[in-house]
Design a protein around this motif. Structure first.
Motif, PDB file in Angstrom:
ATOM      1  N   SER A 162      92.470  28.532  55.527  1.00 24.34           N
ATOM      2  CA  SER A 162      91.763  27.253  55.625  1.00 24.34           C
ATOM      3  C   SER A 162      92.632  26.153  55.041  1.00 24.34           C
ATOM      4  O   SER A 162      93.434  26.375  54.129  1.00 24.34           O
ATOM      5  CB  SER A 162      90.424  27.319  54.882  1.00 24.34           C
ATOM      6  OG  SER A 162      90.618  27.671  53.517  1.00 24.34           O
ATOM      7  N   THR A 164      92.712  21.509  54.548  1.00 26.65           N
ATOM      8  CA  THR A 164      91.890  20.365  54.161  1.00 26.65           C
ATOM      9  C   THR A 164      92.134  19.225  55.134  1.00 26.65           C
ATOM     10  O   THR A 164      92.962  19.323  56.045  1.00 26.65           O
ATOM     11  CB  THR A 164      92.224  19.923  52.736  1.00 26.65           C
ATOM     12  OG1 THR A 164      93.617  19.534  52.671  1.00 26.65           O
ATOM     13  CG2 THR A 164      91.989  21.048  51.735  1.00 26.65           C
ATOM     14  N   ASP A 165      91.410  18.134  54.936  1.00 26.43           N
ATOM     15  CA  ASP A 165      91.633  16.954  55.777  1.00 26.43           C
ATOM     16  C   ASP A 165      93.025  16.377  55.561  1.00 26.43           C
ATOM     17  O   ASP A 165      93.600  15.777  56.479  1.00 26.43           O
ATOM     18  CB  ASP A 165      90.573  15.892  55.470  1.00 26.43           C
ATOM     19  CG  ASP A 165      89.191  16.320  55.947  1.00 26.43           C
ATOM     20  OD1 ASP A 165      89.119  17.128  56.896  1.00 26.43           O
ATOM     21  OD2 ASP A 165      88.192  15.857  55.356  1.00 26.43           O
ATOM     22  N   GLN A 166      93.559  16.532  54.345  1.00 21.57           N
ATOM     23  CA  GLN A 166      94.917  16.038  54.078  1.00 21.57           C
ATOM     24  C   GLN A 166      95.968  17.014  54.597  1.00 21.57           C
ATOM     25  O   GLN A 166      97.036  16.596  55.037  1.00 21.57           O
ATOM     26  CB  GLN A 166      95.120  15.804  52.566  1.00 21.57           C
ATOM     27  CG  GLN A 166      94.325  14.650  51.997  1.00 21.57           C
ATOM     28  CD  GLN A 166      92.849  14.971  51.845  1.00 21.57           C
ATOM     29  OE1 GLN A 166      92.466  16.149  51.749  1.00 21.57           O
ATOM     30  NE2 GLN A 166      92.006  13.943  51.830  1.00 21.57           N
ATOM     31  N   ASN A 167      95.717  18.303  54.531  1.00 19.87           N
ATOM     32  CA  ASN A 167      96.624  19.328  55.037  1.00 19.87           C
ATOM     33  C   ASN A 167      95.888  20.202  56.048  1.00 19.87           C
ATOM     34  O   ASN A 167      95.503  21.344  55.761  1.00 19.87           O
ATOM     35  CB  ASN A 167      97.167  20.191  53.887  1.00 19.87           C
ATOM     36  CG  ASN A 167      97.971  19.388  52.895  1.00 19.87           C
ATOM     37  OD1 ASN A 167      98.813  18.579  53.274  1.00 19.87           O
ATOM     38  ND2 ASN A 167      97.711  19.592  51.609  1.00 19.87           N
ATOM     39  N   PRO A 168      95.654  19.665  57.247  1.00 18.54           N
ATOM     40  CA  PRO A 168      94.845  20.410  58.221  1.00 18.54           C
ATOM     41  C   PRO A 168      95.691  21.388  59.028  1.00 18.54           C
ATOM     42  O   PRO A 168      96.915  21.497  58.876  1.00 18.54           O
ATOM     43  CB  PRO A 168      94.298  19.297  59.114  1.00 18.54           C
ATOM     44  CG  PRO A 168      95.393  18.277  59.110  1.00 18.54           C
ATOM     45  CD  PRO A 168      96.023  18.334  57.742  1.00 18.54           C
ATOM     46  N   CYS A 201      85.229  23.159  68.231  1.00 23.58           N
ATOM     47  CA  CYS A 201      85.570  24.284  67.361  1.00 23.58           C
ATOM     48  C   CYS A 201      84.438  25.297  67.431  1.00 23.58           C
ATOM     49  O   CYS A 201      83.278  24.963  67.136  1.00 23.58           O
ATOM     50  CB  CYS A 201      85.779  23.804  65.925  1.00 23.58           C
ATOM     51  SG  CYS A 201      86.066  25.144  64.753  1.00 23.58           S
ATOM     52  N   SER A 211      84.571  17.061  67.461  1.00 18.62           N
ATOM     53  CA  SER A 211      85.264  16.005  66.714  1.00 18.62           C
ATOM     54  C   SER A 211      86.216  15.279  67.649  1.00 18.62           C
ATOM     55  O   SER A 211      86.554  15.786  68.737  1.00 18.62           O
ATOM     56  CB  SER A 211      86.024  16.582  65.520  1.00 18.62           C
ATOM     57  OG  SER A 211      87.004  17.513  65.957  1.00 18.62           O
ATOM     58  N   VAL A 214      92.934  13.659  67.118  1.00 13.79           N
ATOM     59  CA  VAL A 214      93.759  12.847  66.224  1.00 13.79           C
ATOM     60  C   VAL A 214      94.814  12.092  67.022  1.00 13.79           C
ATOM     61  O   VAL A 214      95.309  11.046  66.598  1.00 13.79           O
ATOM     62  CB  VAL A 214      94.408  13.725  65.140  1.00 13.79           C
ATOM     63  CG1 VAL A 214      93.343  14.290  64.224  1.00 13.79           C
ATOM     64  CG2 VAL A 214      95.235  14.856  65.757  1.00 13.79           C
ATOM     65  N   CYS A 219      94.236  18.337  68.342  1.00 14.96           N
ATOM     66  CA  CYS A 219      93.002  18.450  67.572  1.00 14.96           C
ATOM     67  C   CYS A 219      93.331  18.865  66.149  1.00 14.96           C
ATOM     68  O   CYS A 219      94.398  19.431  65.870  1.00 14.96           O
ATOM     69  CB  CYS A 219      92.059  19.473  68.211  1.00 14.96           C
ATOM     70  SG  CYS A 219      91.450  19.007  69.856  1.00 14.96           S
ATOM     71  N   LYS A 220      92.384  18.603  65.268  1.00 10.69           N
ATOM     72  CA  LYS A 220      92.560  18.934  63.858  1.00 10.69           C
ATOM     73  C   LYS A 220      91.462  19.892  63.442  1.00 10.69           C
ATOM     74  O   LYS A 220      90.289  19.687  63.725  1.00 10.69           O
ATOM     75  CB  LYS A 220      92.508  17.665  63.001  1.00 10.69           C
ATOM     76  CG  LYS A 220      92.665  17.916  61.504  1.00 10.69           C
ATOM     77  CD  LYS A 220      92.648  16.614  60.723  1.00 10.69           C
ATOM     78  CE  LYS A 220      91.274  15.988  60.733  1.00 10.69           C
ATOM     79  NZ  LYS A 220      91.206  14.790  59.848  1.00 10.69           N
ATOM     80  N   THR A 222      90.177  22.694  60.097  1.00 11.31           N
ATOM     81  CA  THR A 222      90.312  23.000  58.675  1.00 11.31           C
ATOM     82  C   THR A 222      90.285  24.500  58.407  1.00 11.31           C
ATOM     83  O   THR A 222      90.362  24.902  57.239  1.00 11.31           O
ATOM     84  CB  THR A 222      89.169  22.332  57.875  1.00 11.31           C
ATOM     85  OG1 THR A 222      87.907  22.744  58.414  1.00 11.31           O
ATOM     86  CG2 THR A 222      89.291  20.820  57.942  1.00 11.31           C
TER      87      THR A 222
END
Length: 345
Positions: A162, A164-168, A201, A211, A214, A219-220, A222
């Motif tokens: 998994s 994060t939004d900063q490191n997707p 997803c 979603s 980007v 796509c992004k 998590t």
């Protein structure tokens, strides 16, 4: 006694044959469970994984003919390296700093591209039509399992990766470097302008989350799982009528550490090509200047030679005419010869 053993062996052969036929029939029938499909892909991957490959070396897994259309790639990585540096496998770019739970010594990543044939089980299993959506790309999956240092685990279990939004985890549906396909059937102009195209997803608990992209075709996410591009049914019909519709295709590329290589290659190639072009243009200009200078020098030499060898001009009556110096021998008459001979004597 011999007849009893012979009868027992015949019964065993019949039982084994019935089991094999039932097993083959169950695999030949259409699979409607997405979880069952993941387990089958996992078993084939473990069974065909080459143990002599080094850690970080990608491998393509070939499924049986009844699973045609599915592309599987796998790679075995150190868990610590995966957390620190991330990885790139096919369309999935795992950034650095992801969380891996539990974190065994080795992790086996399995990338799935279900293609246009098998992606429909997600459309029906997750009831996309109930959300008024249709697939416009194949379903791409990324799953992680534990692995032993000398091979794959005999008792595999799923490992949660998994971000994060900063490191997707980024999913690039236009990653076609391996196959050389640079012309997807759906144009980027359509995806960019049509706001109805979303990233879907498919979670393991049966839910679907949507979603925005980007960037076009990217796509992004998590966490690991299955992703696809979807579009509303009405917008899909309009695109099909206008000829812009279709399904986005993708292909495989595997690497460790993440990062795109094509962009800097294009930049370096452009710089080198521009430099070579500038050098050739400079050489052409220098050659033209040298040619013009030599021509001017030749014309100047010819002009000077003509002026130095020019004849003298004098007036003959009312006309100017060139004259030459008196260098010819004057004619001698007979009287002149007689006088000259008389003077000598």
């Amino acid at each position: 006694m011999g007849s009893f053993s012979l009868c027992t062996s015949k019964i065993s052969i019949i039982i084994i044959t019935i089991l094999l036929l039932s097993f083959h029939q169950s695999y030949s029938q259409p699979i409607q469970s997405t979880h069952l499909l993941d387990l089958i892909i996992r078993d084939y991957t473990i069974r065909n994984f080459k143990l002599n490959l080094n850690t970080g070396t990608p491998q393509k897994i070939h499924l049986p003919s009844n699973f045609s259309g599915i592309e599987i790639d796998t790679v075995k990585l150190r868990c610590g390296s995966l957390r620190r540096y991330g990885a790139r496998i096919g369309e999935f770019h795992i950034g650095s700093g992801v969380t891996v739970k539990p974190c065994p010594e080795r992790v086996m990543l399995v990338r799935q591209n279900l293609g246009s044939n098998w992606s429909s089980i997600y459309s029906t299993g997750y009831n996309l039509t109930g959300y008024n959506y249709q697939l416009v790309s194949p379903v791409l999956g990324l799953l992680a399992y534990n692995a032993n240092p000398d091979g794959v685990a005999t008792n595999p279990f799923e490992v949660n990766v998994s971000g994060t939004d900063q490191n997707p985890i980024l999913i690039d549906f236009l990653n076609n470097k391996a196959s050389g396909n640079t012309n997807p059937s759906t144009s980027p102009k359509t995806i960019t302008k049509n706001s109805s195209v979303l990233c879907a997803c498919f979670t393991s608990n049966g839910n679907t989350t949507f979603s925005d992209q980007v960037s076009p075709y990217v796509c992004k996410g998590t966490r690991q799982g299955h992703y696809a591009l979807v579009m509303t049914i009405e917008a899909r019909r309009k695109d099909d009528d206008s000829g812009d519709g279709g399904m986005v295709t993708s292909s495989t590329e595997v690497s460790g550490g993440g990062g795109r290589l094509s962009r800097w290659k294009v930049v370096v190639g452009s710089v080198i090509g521009s430099g070579i072009g500038a050098i050739l243009l400079g050489m052409l200009v220098v050659a033209m200047l040298v040619k013009v200078k030599k021509k001017a020098e030749r014309e100047e030499m010819e002009r000077r030679a003509y002026e130095e060898e020019a004849l003298q001009v004098s007036m003959v009556g009312h006309v100017r005419a060139p004259t030459a110096p008196g260098t010819r021998t004057l004619p001698i008459t007979a009287d002149d010869r007689y006088k000259n001979s008389h003077l000598i004597n």
